[in-house]
Design an enzyme around this catalytic site. Sequence first.
Site, mmCIF file in Angstrom:
data_model
loop_
_atom_site.group_PDB
_atom_site.id
_atom_site.type_symbol
_atom_site.label_atom_id
_atom_site.label_comp_id
_atom_site.label_asym_id
_atom_site.label_seq_id
_atom_site.Cartn_x
_atom_site.Cartn_y
_atom_site.Cartn_z
ATOM 1 N N ILE A 544 0.827 -1.212 0.000
ATOM 2 C CA ILE A 544 0.000 0.000 0.000
ATOM 3 C C ILE A 544 0.858 1.256 0.000
ATOM 4 C CG2 ILE A 544 -2.053 -1.015 1.036
ATOM 5 C CD1 ILE A 544 -1.119 0.068 3.737
ATOM 6 N N GLY A 545 2.161 1.094 -0.088
ATOM 7 C CA GLY A 545 2.994 2.278 -0.149
ATOM 8 C C GLY A 545 4.453 1.921 -0.051
ATOM 9 N N GLY A 547 8.195 3.863 1.089
ATOM 10 C CA GLY A 547 8.815 5.071 1.598
ATOM 11 C C GLY A 547 10.193 5.258 1.031
ATOM 12 N N GLY A 550 12.107 0.751 2.533
ATOM 13 C CA GLY A 550 11.079 -0.191 2.945
ATOM 14 C C GLY A 550 9.769 0.030 2.221
ATOM 15 N N VAL A 552 5.414 -0.691 2.526
ATOM 16 C CA VAL A 552 4.366 -0.921 3.516
ATOM 17 C C VAL A 552 3.299 -1.820 2.910
ATOM 18 C CG1 VAL A 552 2.708 0.156 5.051
ATOM 19 C CG2 VAL A 552 4.845 1.313 4.526
ATOM 20 N N LYS A 566 5.763 -2.906 7.702
ATOM 21 C CA LYS A 566 6.818 -2.214 6.951
ATOM 22 C C LYS A 566 7.978 -3.184 6.839
ATOM 23 C CE LYS A 566 9.204 1.683 8.190
ATOM 24 N NZ LYS A 566 9.121 3.118 8.487
ATOM 25 N N ASP A 666 10.789 14.191 11.103
ATOM 26 C CA ASP A 666 10.223 14.047 9.757
ATOM 27 C C ASP A 666 8.710 14.190 9.796
ATOM 28 O OD1 ASP A 666 10.050 13.692 7.056
ATOM 29 O OD2 ASP A 666 10.502 11.548 7.075
#
Length: 835
Positions: A544-545, A547, A550, A552, A566, A666
């Site tokens: 789903i993503g 970064g 890594g 996710v 992750k 961050d």
Amino acid sequence: MAIYTSILIIIIQLLLCASINSYTTKPPGTHRNSTSKLSQLDEEANALFSLHWWSIQYNISNRCNNWPGVGCNNNGSITKLSPPKDSTYVFNRDLYVRDINFSVFSNLVHLDLSQMNLYELPMGLSSLKKLTLLNLSYNNIQDEIPFSLANFPQLMVFDVSNNLITGQIPHEIAKLENLVTLDLSFNMFSGTIPLSLSHVTSLNHLRISNNRLDGELPTKILNLSQLKNFDLSRNRLLGKLPATFVNNSQLQNLNLSDNRIGGFIPREIGKLANLVVLDLSLNQLEGPIPEQIGCLKNLTSLHLDSNWINGSIPSSIGLLTHLNELAIGFNQIPGLIPAELEHLVYLKVLDISNNEISGGIPKWISALTQLTDIRLQGNHLSGVIPYGILNHCIHVDLSHNRLNGSIPSQIGHDLLYLDLNSNNLSGKKPKELDSVPFFYLNCNPFLDDGYYDCSDPQDQLDYDHHDNHFRPSKALVLIIVASVLISFGSIGVGICVLRSRHRHKLKDKAAKHGDLFSIWNYDGKIAFEDIIEATEDFDIRYCIGAGSYGSVYEAQLPSGKTVALKKLHKTESENPSFYNSFCNEVKVLTEIRHRNIIRLYGYCLHNRCMFLVYEYLERGSLFYNLANEIEAKELNWRKRVKIIKGTAHALAYMHHHCTPPIVHRDVSSNNILLNSELEACVSDFGTARLLDPDSSNQTLLVGTYGYIAPELAYTMSVTTKCDVYSFGVVALETMMGHHPGEFITTMSKPCTQQLLMKDLLDPRIPPPTCGEDMQDVLLVVKLALACLSLDPKIRPSMQDVANEILASKAPILIPFSDVSIYQLMNQEIYPIDKK
Ligand SMILES: *[C@@H]1O[C@H](CO)[C@@H](O)[C@H](O)[C@H]1NC(C)=O
Ligand SMILES: *[C@@H]1O[C@H](CO)[C@@H](O)[C@H](O)[C@H]1NC(C)=O
Ligand SMILES: *[C@@H]1O[C@H](CO)[C@@H](O)[C@H](O)[C@H]1NC(C)=O
Ligand SMILES: *[C@@H]1O[C@H](CO)[C@@H](O)[C@H](O)[C@H]1NC(C)=O
Ligand SMILES: *[C@@H]1O[C@H](CO)[C@@H](O)[C@H](O)[C@H]1NC(C)=O
Ligand SMILES: *[C@@H]1O[C@H](CO)[C@@H](O)[C@H](O)[C@H]1NC(C)=O
Ligand SMILES: *[C@@H]1O[C@H](CO)[C@@H](O)[C@H](O)[C@H]1NC(C)=O
Ligand SMILES: *[C@@H]1O[C@H](CO)[C@@H](O)[C@H](O)[C@H]1NC(C)=O
Ligand SMILES: *[C@@H]1O[C@H](CO)[C@@H](O)[C@H](O)[C@H]1NC(C)=O
Ligand SMILES: *[C@@H]1O[C@H](CO)[C@@H](O)[C@H](O)[C@H]1NC(C)=O
Ligand SMILES: *[C@@H]1O[C@H](CO)[C@@H](O)[C@H](O)[C@H]1NC(C)=O
Ligand SMILES: *[C@@H]1O[C@H](CO)[C@@H](O)[C@H](O)[C@H]1NC(C)=O
């Protein structure tokens, strides 16, 4: 007085600031021009902009120069669209697609619409006659292919893999005379493979794996002289392998795994001299493995596991010196392990499990230094375990044999899994074994420490599975084959796959090695195999993503609970800074708990198996919710203020209630996630730092561009005030509906300060009407502006921010719609100056 002021402000604004014009979201150069038709290029620019696939930082005027994945011809017309696949845009990118008629991109040659969440195909696709590449993979496209493939006479690459397409493979596919790559895998195609495909002589790569095709194996296609890759695995194809492999000496990868192919493996297979990968596993092949297999000198992977092969291992396999993977488990192979296999110096995986192999484990196995995965379980092996065999392996299964003697004490630190159940080992258990996360020694009655437990019927020494024409159940085969194949694929996590009967034993192990494998912290119910099964070994479909490091994944556990994972990729985990970020996140998140900070349920931090398990937040990132038209409309002012409040509380907690204080470093709209109640949760602690009061806290610059406090660029000194600045950006972004970069750079200019605050607010939702909303919105913008002060000393602390948001609001003096940025910055809106 107030009225005069407002009028004055409006006039000044009109005179000075016409150019700033409230941060329009329309691309420059494409303002409405109702008097005439837009040019082709403008139409392309408009359509491109309306897709929202690229971040707002990209200037539409430069689309042909520096937009990632966009290509143009000499005339500036778009020929290539291949939007970036990074995390920011991975959610529901289909939303804007519906409004675009793709026929506007009439010069398109290369169109990549993979991973877009598409449920249907975009409008106007079939008029793109110049397409040579069309990638529609990893979407949710259902039903049959809705257009005629004959529309794309130039097509060379067609990829619709990983969708939900049903129906037959269209015969007209054979009209694509230039087709080089055809990928229809991971769909629900049924029926037979059209034989007309054998006329598409240009075909190099053909993948139709993981569908529901039946009928005979299309041997004519196998004969195509250009074919390099041919994958029909996981279908229901019948038939035999043809003895006439004649003109396919080009073939490099042949995967017919998991079908119903029977008969003998023909000797002629030796003619496929360029074969690199041969996978015939999970079929019904009988008889011996032909000697001629030794002619396939370029072979790196040979998978013949889970068939009915009953001849002994041919010594000619020793000629396959490039072999990395030899998997011939789950057959009925008798005899010894041939001495010639000693020459397979590049072997990584050796799986001869569950056969009728007898004799000893040869000593030379310890000399194969590339070998990481040894599976010899379920045979009749006797004698001692060669010394050094555990030196460089990750996964060793020698269970259910007749091995005797002692357990070697020389154990490499990569060893993750060692199964010695059901043998006849004796002596002491070496204490070095304590560092192996998963090891099994049950049912070895002569061990000193007494590992007698033979209660599990499968653990008994005289376990013999070959009595009644043993054919393993598909499920068991799949689990084992999957775990074999998984570990082939360089993804170390695969070896965390464990048989369920070991689960309770694992928990005991986890207690011992708590620092490595704390995955059972949550409910005691998350186990590795659940995670691997739920994500099909971290298949891209569950991603789903991604970064900066890594990826996710989303995993639904058997309990029905969904978690987010992750995972560091193997190459990433070898990078010390990524590895450190991971450990850092674990360290920070296990120490703090707050309703607005993401919860860590568990983690696996072995060098072969690197992932974190978090609570899953349904609504995704704040960034996504603001970027997405539909979600943004749902985020009314009250909800937005609540998100800011939650974020402020989380940061105040980290800065002021933790010792030592934690600085996130961050904070960005991407790292603020929302749950189903739209409650904010701060996430991604990979760069977080525990502030050491005794050191200077000098550091490298980390964070997300556009959110980093300006002083970090020259002082490199981390303070909590850096987070305060980033919080200010996020708060303003939430109110404006997009990143306030342009606003912030001009914030000190009078002309910006004279803007009315109401013109700054997200125009997609109606301005606040009730008194409470107005007060809240003003307060948030006021606080955000204070947080954006260039001088960190002037910025409020997160505690100040949190307190002020909580405190009851004073009534405002000026009508909401008249409040200017200047007034907010100088706090002129309240009865008493609260400075
Ligand atoms: C509208 O477009 C036409 C042709 O593209 C151009 O000549 C004209 O100047 C434009 N008008 C405005 C107001 O931008
Ligand atoms: C976009 O680029 C054009 C030409 O390079 C420039 O005139 C314009 O100001 C830029 N717009 C923004 C918002 O940066
Ligand atoms: C560019 O435009 C000119 C004139 O409009 C046309 O002749 C030419 O074919 C175009 N070139 C490309 C690469 O589209
Ligand atoms: C897309 O645009 C083309 C050309 O303008 C038009 O012919 C076609 O009907 C449009 N498709 C749809 C679905 O509106
Ligand atoms: C299509 O896109 C997917 C995902 O982005 C990629 O993995 C695949 O290699 C692409 N297919 C082709 C044939 O390039
Ligand atoms: C492959 O082609 C050759 C020559 O055209 C032919 O003799 C042979 O039978 C073909 N094999 C199959 C399986 O169709
Ligand atoms: C062959 O196909 C199966 C099923 O699609 C897949 O799991 C396996 O990894 C493939 N074999 C090789 C050696 O790539
Ligand atoms: C094999 O293919 C070549 C071209 O690649 C062709 O010339 C030859 O006739 C073919 N042989 C057979 C037996 O079909
Ligand atoms: C094997 O691979 C090498 C290079 O990797 C290549 O030169 C050779 O042609 C291939 N085929 C055979 C039959 O050796
Ligand atoms: C191996 O299997 C084949 C076919 O199933 C059978 O004819 C043959 O007798 C078997 N050989 C042995 C040694 O069992
Ligand atoms: C192991 O078993 C073999 C017979 O299979 C026997 O000769 C040998 O002495 C045994 N070794 C030990 C250490 O028990
Ligand atoms: C197991 O080893 C013991 C001695 O270590 C021996 O007495 C016994 O016969 C062995 N059992 C089997 C089944 O080999």
